[in-house]
Design an enzyme around this catalytic site. Sequence first.
Site, PDB file in Angstrom:
ATOM      1  N   VAL A  81       0.752  -1.344   0.062  1.00 25.89           N
ATOM      2  CA  VAL A  81      -0.131  -0.129  -0.086  1.00 25.89           C
ATOM      3  C   VAL A  81       0.846   1.321  -0.005  1.00 25.89           C
ATOM      4  CG1 VAL A  81      -1.787   1.066   1.453  1.00 25.89           C
ATOM      5  CG2 VAL A  81      -1.741  -1.360   1.396  1.00 25.89           C
ATOM      6  N   CYS A  82       0.692   2.209  -0.978  1.00 27.20           N
ATOM      7  CA  CYS A  82       1.156   3.651  -0.681  1.00 27.20           C
ATOM      8  C   CYS A  82       0.677   4.301   0.441  1.00 27.20           C
ATOM      9  CB  CYS A  82       1.010   4.355  -2.096  1.00 27.20           C
ATOM     10  SG  CYS A  82       1.778   5.828  -2.112  1.00 27.20           S
ATOM     11  N   GLN A  83       1.278   4.154   1.337  1.00 30.26           N
ATOM     12  CA  GLN A  83       0.862   4.834   2.701  1.00 30.26           C
ATOM     13  C   GLN A  83       2.034   5.526   3.440  1.00 30.26           C
ATOM     14  OE1 GLN A  83      -0.577   1.766   5.530  1.00 30.26           O
ATOM     15  NE2 GLN A  83      -2.221   3.277   6.192  1.00 30.26           N
TER      16      GLN A  83
END
Length: 153
Positions: A81-83
């Site tokens: 996830v791009c977090q």
Amino acid sequence: MAVRIAKELEEVRGWEGARDVRPLDRNVRRWEGLLLPNTPPYNVGAFRFELTFSPRHPLEPPRATLRTPIYHPGVDPEGRVCQPLTTHEHWAPTTRAIQVLQDLLLLLDSHDPQRVLRPDLARELQEHPEEFRRRAQEHTRLHAEPRPDPPDP
């Protein structure tokens, strides 16, 4: 540290954005559960996640992974996830697990052009939004888990 994680687990279990959150393989440093997006095209299903805590938690951020395949520009095919919240440069030891999961749910509920791991899907969303929504809805129908019933009051 295990006491803090256990308290955070109880906090997450009371949150309406997730269901069935529990330690994975009896390991309090690894959780699994279901995220419940609020907006189309993902709100017709539930998405299994895993949250893994470092032995150095809370000095190091946990890692969130989606185990359910999703057609989303901010999640790669392996479920990473791009977090930014969980990067070392943005992580604060006071950040709680529920905040990480709330941020993940926000990503699923609203596409952020700054949080992209799949440029092809981001481009499709920008150039052909109806086609993207159709594909994401079909992908959700095929891969997402059924949404659990709401908890009893």
